[in-house]
Every structure is written in structure tokens, then in C-alpha cells.
Design a protein around this motif. Structure first.
Motif, PDB file in Angstrom:
ATOM      1  N   ARG B 198       0.836  -1.193   0.000  1.00 46.06           N
ATOM      2  CA  ARG B 198       0.000   0.000   0.000  1.00 46.06           C
ATOM      3  C   ARG B 198       0.874   1.247   0.000  1.00 46.06           C
ATOM      4  O   ARG B 198       1.868   1.327   0.727  1.00 46.06           O
ATOM      5  N   CYS B 199       0.510   2.205  -0.843  1.00 49.81           N
ATOM      6  CA  CYS B 199       1.216   3.485  -0.866  1.00 49.81           C
ATOM      7  C   CYS B 199       0.833   4.290   0.381  1.00 49.81           C
ATOM      8  O   CYS B 199      -0.356   4.441   0.676  1.00 49.81           O
ATOM      9  N   PRO B 200       1.826   4.804   1.105  1.00 48.11           N
ATOM     10  CA  PRO B 200       1.507   5.566   2.318  1.00 48.11           C
ATOM     11  C   PRO B 200       0.816   6.891   1.990  1.00 48.11           C
ATOM     12  O   PRO B 200       0.190   7.487   2.846  1.00 48.11           O
ATOM     13  N   SER B 201       0.916   7.324   0.745  1.00 47.01           N
ATOM     14  CA  SER B 201       0.375   8.632   0.379  1.00 47.01           C
ATOM     15  C   SER B 201      -1.032   8.520  -0.211  1.00 47.01           C
ATOM     16  O   SER B 201      -1.986   9.057   0.333  1.00 47.01           O
ATOM     17  N   CYS B 202      -1.188   7.778  -1.310  1.00 44.54           N
ATOM     18  CA  CYS B 202      -2.505   7.710  -1.964  1.00 44.54           C
ATOM     19  C   CYS B 202      -3.311   6.493  -1.520  1.00 44.54           C
ATOM     20  O   CYS B 202      -4.465   6.341  -1.934  1.00 44.54           O
ATOM     21  N   ARG B 203      -2.704   5.615  -0.703  1.00 38.36           N
ATOM     22  CA  ARG B 203      -3.368   4.445  -0.109  1.00 38.36           C
ATOM     23  C   ARG B 203      -3.713   3.363  -1.123  1.00 38.36           C
ATOM     24  O   ARG B 203      -4.419   2.405  -0.792  1.00 38.36           O
ATOM     25  N   ALA B 212       7.643   0.994  -5.108  1.00 40.22           N
ATOM     26  CA  ALA B 212       7.404   2.425  -5.287  1.00 40.22           C
ATOM     27  C   ALA B 212       5.998   2.629  -5.817  1.00 40.22           C
ATOM     28  O   ALA B 212       5.476   1.799  -6.557  1.00 40.22           O
ATOM     29  N   CYS B 213       5.393   3.744  -5.434  1.00 40.56           N
ATOM     30  CA  CYS B 213       4.100   4.117  -6.005  1.00 40.56           C
ATOM     31  C   CYS B 213       4.367   4.957  -7.251  1.00 40.56           C
ATOM     32  O   CYS B 213       4.958   6.032  -7.151  1.00 40.56           O
ATOM     33  N   PRO B 214       3.957   4.479  -8.419  1.00 42.85           N
ATOM     34  CA  PRO B 214       4.266   5.204  -9.652  1.00 42.85           C
ATOM     35  C   PRO B 214       3.528   6.539  -9.758  1.00 42.85           C
ATOM     36  O   PRO B 214       3.918   7.389 -10.550  1.00 42.85           O
ATOM     37  N   THR B 215       2.500   6.728  -8.969  1.00 43.60           N
ATOM     38  CA  THR B 215       1.784   8.002  -8.984  1.00 43.60           C
ATOM     39  C   THR B 215       2.458   9.012  -8.063  1.00 43.60           C
ATOM     40  O   THR B 215       2.664  10.161  -8.427  1.00 43.60           O
ATOM     41  N   CYS B 216       2.821   8.561  -6.871  1.00 40.22           N
ATOM     42  CA  CYS B 216       3.356   9.481  -5.866  1.00 40.22           C
ATOM     43  C   CYS B 216       4.886   9.499  -5.867  1.00 40.22           C
ATOM     44  O   CYS B 216       5.484  10.421  -5.309  1.00 40.22           O
ATOM     45  N   GLY B 217       5.520   8.486  -6.440  1.00 41.68           N
ATOM     46  CA  GLY B 217       6.974   8.431  -6.441  1.00 41.68           C
ATOM     47  C   GLY B 217       7.565   8.244  -5.051  1.00 41.68           C
ATOM     48  O   GLY B 217       8.651   8.726  -4.772  1.00 41.68           O
TER      49      GLY B 217
HETATM   50 ZN   LIG Z   1       0.689   6.713  -4.073  1.00 45.44          ZN
END
Ligand SMILES: [Zn+2]
Lengths: 354, 314
Positions: B198-203, B212-217
Motif C-alpha cells: 500500500r502506498c503511504p500517500s494515496c493508499r 514504489a508508487c508510480p503516482t506518488c513516487g
Molecule cells: Zn501513491
């Protein structure tokens, strides 16, 4: 740079690099890269969405995988879509492309990064794949062998000898003691021959690493950095691909690039040279007419850490960082690619007068 | 930290390359024990020959025959030959300026030790017994005690049965590691579990995770178990049989959004006729005996998912 219109002023405003290590098995490329991307963004306070242009350098042959750079893009946050490009070369050439992009006025900021993991393969063999496939590559001459031919040519010409080469190695690794990112530091034995006349000490360490810089134009650079490292000139040139056509003891392409970049207009105080092999520093010092008063490779240079595809960008970053810190006013950065200094890029960086 | 997975990875690629007129003449010549060079506009003879003058970039075609003897212009002692190199015993790499040439050719010199080679020494070609029209038709160089005397002589560059191409064989060996995130994913699969991050930023939950989250980097680290059931979001019908793949065509390859995942992964659909697969079909992973990843996905028998539930995952 010359011409009628005054070109935009463009500067390196931030630089970050990994600790370069022999292996980074626990990290994928993007996992290795992310900390340096975050590093330069934090230094400037920029967010991914603020970056006007992104350009990277890496190599599929190192990664052992096609289109390997696309996976690294996860680290920059490429959604929603960004303006992005890639060079299958050292990141110094990605920086060149970004500099051109900023000159056109299409963007005010650029993120440039590069990375290489040499640990999964044999970099000596991998680099044979960049050679002429008709006459040279079928013989599998590895990167050390080709550098050794150049070193012997210099010794025959009386330009250097083995003790002088050992002194280049010792100076580099001693200087690297002050560089916490370097892979090989302090007193290192010169070792046995790898390919004579080059010993292990004359050769760069094999390792993994990444680097990133942020470029910005004009006032944007002044907002983002207390003392921007202005790129006053940058140029890159190439030698004939045939090794036997070239004069291996000299580097006319480096000299020409330096001339076009404006190196010879005024003295530089610092030079970060991308010389993975000791003998190549001898060639570059001569081509660039560097006197003993110029501080060469205070970072330790590529003999202390040579992450393939990032080591040239790191030279630009190290030179810029010295200007940021006020340790240099006019610095030269050099990057190379290909066997025996085939391709050479030279940049001149300056800080505002103090 | 659990041990990171590693596995050997061998890349082999035989590139088939065509030759231009000059390279074709040169390599055909080597097959016939004739060494050709090419003259530049300013009268220099380049060996090995190229099609364009390295100084002026003008096209050049003026072929000349040079000697099979020459002079070493620089060398390097290779005490540990590597795979693919011309000799299996210690040898010297040399640049050799053949008699009549103005530039040097890279090859190997067969001598007992580094004391037997020096810049300026005289050498000659040792031809390979079997020659095919390749640079390796020169097996290597060997010492030669004759004086330089050969003058370049004009040559038509024509031979019977010209060599028009080469196969550039390459092999590179790696020990590949997929890094932390993908190691965790592959390990979980071997326990028949599917794990995302899970991305810590966009969840968002990414499957397979790449760290890595490709949206939030930003780095992803929080493990989330997803599935085992999921929904077909889109699919295609494959009608071409792939090499080394033991699956009857046609079959269906689909994007499958596992329950709890915010990204669809792909897999083969089985256990249902290919023409009955549809968007929204509910499926579950089928593991073969001892398999380390799902062999395919089959219908669960549940009612189809509503389009609104998976439309963001298309
Ligand atoms: Zn994200």
C-alpha cells in the motif's frame, strides 16, 4: 556559448548520490534510486509536479533487461503524465538534453537522474557490447584490456610510468576519505596486474549507485538555491570509433568540447574528471591543459566510485556541490563514455561572485 | 531482513548484421587470406577499412591490399583470458599497423610472456584453419622477423561468393535479484498467497509491488494480502501458439483485479470455454502441484461483479 541572443542562465541547484557499494542485492533499481530523487526534491523544496522536464540515463545491458528504465520511472511519480526522456548513456548526457530543453524555454526546472547496478553481471564483459560489432566485439576485448592498451601507449610515449599511475590512484583514494559516498577510500594497495600495465589500483571499483541533480533557469535557480552553480558552457564530442584510428595518448574530442564550453577563457580552480582508469587522468589533464594549481577530483573521482551510467553525472554534481558550498568559483566537470575516452562531455560551472 | 532471492539469468542474442560494400570486401578477403584497406581522400590507408572517412565523413570505396605482416603500436598483457577471446592461453592484446596501412587493427598476439612483446615489434597474421568471413579468420598474430616492405596495391575487392553478413553472437551472464519488494511478492506466491503493497500517500494497493508508487513516487512498504478471488476487468483471446508453451489455442488472457488490489494483474483464464469469458467474471487462482505461481484463474461461480465496482481498474 556565443550568439546574438543572450541565452537563458541555467544552473545546477541540487545534487544527491547514493552510498556506492559493491552490491545492492536487496534493492531493485527503483528502490536504489528513490532516496536520491527525494534528496534533490527536499533540497529545493520542489514536488514532482513542479518539475518541468525529467531526463534519465541508464543501460539495459547492465540491467540485463529490455526497457529497464521504464521501471525506474515509478520512482519519479510519472502519473499523471510527465514530460520525460531517457538516454542509453551516462546521466551527464541526460543532463545535456535537459540543459537544451531549458534553453529552449520549454521548461524552467529539470530533474536529471541516472543509475547503474553492475553487481548482477560482469561489467568487463557487459561493456564489450558497446564495441564495433564487426571488427572488435567478436574478439571480446574487455574494458580493462582496452584501457591497458591506452596506458601502455602513454608509457611508451613517456607521458607516464607505473609509479606515476600508482600516485594518481593513491591521491584519488586518499581524497575519497572525505567522501562518505565513495566505495573505495583511504590507503589501498596497488595490487597485481589485471591486464598489464594496469593493476587493480589503476582500475575503478565495480559497484552499484545512483545520482540525481535538479537544474533550474534564471531567477527560479536563485529561489531554489543560495549559490547556484551556473552552467556557463557545456559541449560533447566524439572520437572515431576505430581504436587504431585514434591517437590514444591524446583526447582531441575532450579538448574541442572544452574549447566550445569556454573552459580556456579563464582558469578553473576545480576539475572533476571522469577517468575510470588512472592513465586516463593523464590524458585528460593534458587535453584540458590543467596545471598543478587545479584541484583535480577532490571527491576521489571514478577511482573511488564508478557506478556505470552515473559516474559522469556525479562529476557534474560534485563540481556543482563545491560551488554551492563556496569551495569553488569556477569548476570544470567532465564525463566520458565508451572505450578509451571515446566520447567526452565538458561543462563549466560558476558561482556568483562573492 | 529475510534473504533476498537471486537466480542466474543468461542473455544470449545472435544479431544478424548485414555488411556494406567495404566491410563485405574486407571480411570476404580475410576468408581468402587477403587483407584489404581503404584509401581516404587525403591518401591514408585505413585497416580495418570503413565506409566513411573518419575525418571528412566522405564515402570511401577505394580498396587496396596491404600486408599480412605489421608492427605493434601498443600492447597489453592478458594473463587471464576470458570467454570468447581469441586465445585460451595468456596472450598480448595488440594494436597492429599492417605493412602498407596508416592505422592499426586490434587483435591478439601469441607469445609466451610479457617479456616477449614490445611496441615496435614485427608480427604477422596467423590465419585460422577454418575461415568464414569474420574478424576471427585471423586466429591471432605471431612474431615475425622480416622487415617492412609491403606497398599497398589496388584491389577490386571482388571475391567469389562474397560474404554479405555476419552473425554477432553475444552471451552475458547475470545473477539477478529482484530487490526487496518483488522478493516478498515471489516468496508469498510460493505459499499460495498474493501480497501487494500500500502506498503511504494515496493508499492504493499495488500488485505485484515494485517498492514504489508510480503516482506518488514514494516508497511502498505496508504489506496487504489480496485475493484469492478477483474480477476479470478486460481480456483478449489468444489464437497463436507460443513457442515452448503447452497450452491449446485459443485461450483467454485477462486482466484480473484481485479483491483488495488497486491494480489489475494479468493471467490466463481456464475452466471455462474461451468464448464465455466476460468482463466482470469472478475468478480465483488455481495452483498446480508444487507450482510457485498461479497456473491460471478459473470461475468461482459467483454472480458477475457490477461494472461500477471495477471500472476504475480497467
Ligand atoms: Zn501513491
Amino acid at each position: 556559448m556565443s550568439g546574438d541572443a543572450t541565452p537563458r542562465e541555467i544552473a545546477v541547484v541540487a545534487f544527491a548520490q547514493t552510498d556506492h557499494r559493491r552490491t545492492t542485492d536487496e534493492l531493485s533499481e527503483v528502490e536504489m534510486l528513490m532516496p536520491v530523487l527525494h534528496g534533490v526534491l527536499e533540497q529545493t523544496g520542489l514536488k514532482t509536479a513542479d518539475i518541468g522536464f525529467t531526463c534519465s540515463g541508464s543501460s539495459d545491458y547492465l540491467a540485463g533487461r529490455a526497457f529497464s528504465f521504464t521501471l525506474a520511472l515509478d520512482g519519479v511519480g510519472a502519473w499523471p503524465p510527465i514530460s520525460e526522456s531517457h538516454v542509453e548513456m551516462d546521466g551527464a548526457w541526460a543532463l545535456y538534453e535537459a540543459w537544451v530543453k531549458l534553453l529552449t524555454g520549454d521548461a524552467d526546472t529539470a530533474l536529471v537522474y541516472s543509475y547503474g547496478k553492475s553487481s548482477p553481471g560482469s561489467v568487463r564483459d557487459v561493456l564489450t557490447r558497446q564495441l564495433d560489432p564487426y571488427y572488435v566485439a567478436p574478439l571480446w576485448p574487455d574494458a580493462v584490456a582496452l584501457a591497458a592498451l591506452q596506458a601502455q601507449a602513454l608509457i611508451d610515449a613517456g607521458d607516464t610510468d607505473e609509479p606515476a599511475l600508482a600516485a594518481v590512484a593513491a591521491r584519488s583514494r586518499t581524497d575519497a576519505s572525505a567522501n562518505s559516498h565513495a566505495q573505495v577510500r583511504g590507503s589501498v594497495p596497488q595490487g597485481d596486474y589485471v591486464v598489464r600495465p594496469l593493476r587493480t589500483g589503476d582500475c575503478p571499483p565495480v559497484g552499484d549507485g545512483a545520482a540525481a541533480v535538479i537544474l533550474a533557469a534564471g531567477d527560479r535557480a536563485r529561489e531554489l538555491c543560495e549559490r547556484p552553480a551556473w552552467i556557463r558552457g557545456i559541449d560533447h564530442r566524439i572520437e572515431a570509433h576505430g581504436l587504431g584510428v585514434r591517437e590514444l595518448t591524446d583526447s582531441p574530442s575532450t579538448r574541442l568540447a572544452a574549447e566550445k564550453a569556454g573552459v580556456f577563457e579563464r582558469p578553473v580552480d576545480t576539475a572533476e574528471l571522469h577517468a575510470p582508469f588512472t592513465a586516463q587522468e593523464v590524458v585528460l589533464r593534458k587535453a584540458l591543459r590543467l596545471g598543478d594549481d587545479v584541484r583535480v577530483n577532490p571527491s576521489g573521482g571514478a577511482l573511488a566510485a564508478n557506478p556505470v551510467m552515473a559516474a559522469g553525472l556525479i562529476r557534474v554534481g560534485e563540481a556543482a556541490a563545491r560551488i554551492h558550498r563556496g569551495e569553488s568559483d569556477r569548476a570544470l566537470a567532465h564525463a566520458t563514455s565508451g572505450p578509451c575516452l571515446q566520447q567526452n562531455l565538458v561543462a563549466v560551472l560558476e558561482g556568483d561572485p562573492r | 531482513m529475510p534473504e533476498i532471492l537471486k537466480a542466474p539469468l543468461v542473455l544470449e542474442f545472435p544479431f544478424t548484421r548485414s555488411l556494406g560494400p567495404v566491410q563485405s570486401a574486407f571480411l570476404s578477403g580475410l576468408r581468402e587470406r587477403v587483407v584489404l584497406g581503404v584509401k581516404t581522400g587525403d591518401g591514408r590507408t585505413l585497416v580495418p577499412p570503413v565506409e566513411y572517412d573518419p575525418v571528412t565523413a566522405e564515402e570511401i570505396r577505394d580498396l587496396v591490399e596491404v600486408g599480412a605482416t605489421g608492427t605493434v603500436t601498443t600492447w597489453a598483457w592478458n594473463h587471464e583470458p576470458r570467454r570468447g577471446q581469441p586465445l585460451g592461453t595468456p596472450f598480448a592484446w595488440v594494436l597492429v599497423r599492417l605493412d602498407g596501412a596508416d592505422t592499426a587493427l586490434l587483435h591478439a598476439l601469441d607469445v609466451p610472456g610479457p617479456d616477449d612483446v614490445r611496441t615496435g615489434m614485427r608480427v604477422r597474421v596467423r590465419w585460422a584453419e577454418e575461415r568464414t568471413g569474420a574478424i576471427t579468420d585471423i586466429a591471432c598474430f605471431e612474431p615475425y622477423d622480416g622487415e617492412e616492405g609491403h606497398q599497398p596495391a589496388a584491389h577490386s575487392g571482388e571475391f567469389e561468393d562474397m560474404v554479405t553478413g555476419i552473425v554477432a553472437e553475444a552471451r552475458l551472464d547475470y545473477v539477478y535479484s529482484p530487490g526487496r519488494a518483488q522478493t516478498d511478492y515471489i516468496r508469498a506466491l510460493s505459499e499460495q498467497r498474493t501480497v501487494g503493497e500500500r502506498c503511504p500517500s494515496c493508499r492504493k494497493v499495488y500488485v505485484p509491488p515494485r517498492g514504489a508508487c508510480p503516482t506518488c513516487g514514494v516508497a511502498t512498504a505496508e504489506h496487504v494480502e489480496v485475493g484469492p478471488r478477483g474480477t476479470v476487468t478486460t481480456f483478449c483471446i489468444v489464437n497463436i501458439k507460443a513457442k515452448n508453451l503447452d497450452i491449446e489455442v485459443p485461450y483467454v488472457y485477462a486482466h484480473i483485479a484481485l479483491d483488495g488490489a488497486d491494480l489489475a494483474l494479468h493471467g490466463r483464464i481456464g475452466g471455462i470455454p474461451y468464448d464465455q469469458v466476460r468482463m466482470g467474471l469472478r475468478v480465483e487462482a488455481v495452483w498446480s502441484e508444487g507450482g510457485r505461481y498461479p497456473d491460471h484463474y478459473r470461475p468461482t461461480g459467483e454472480p458477475d461483479a457490477d461494472y461500477d465496482v471495477y471500472k476504475e481498474l480497467l
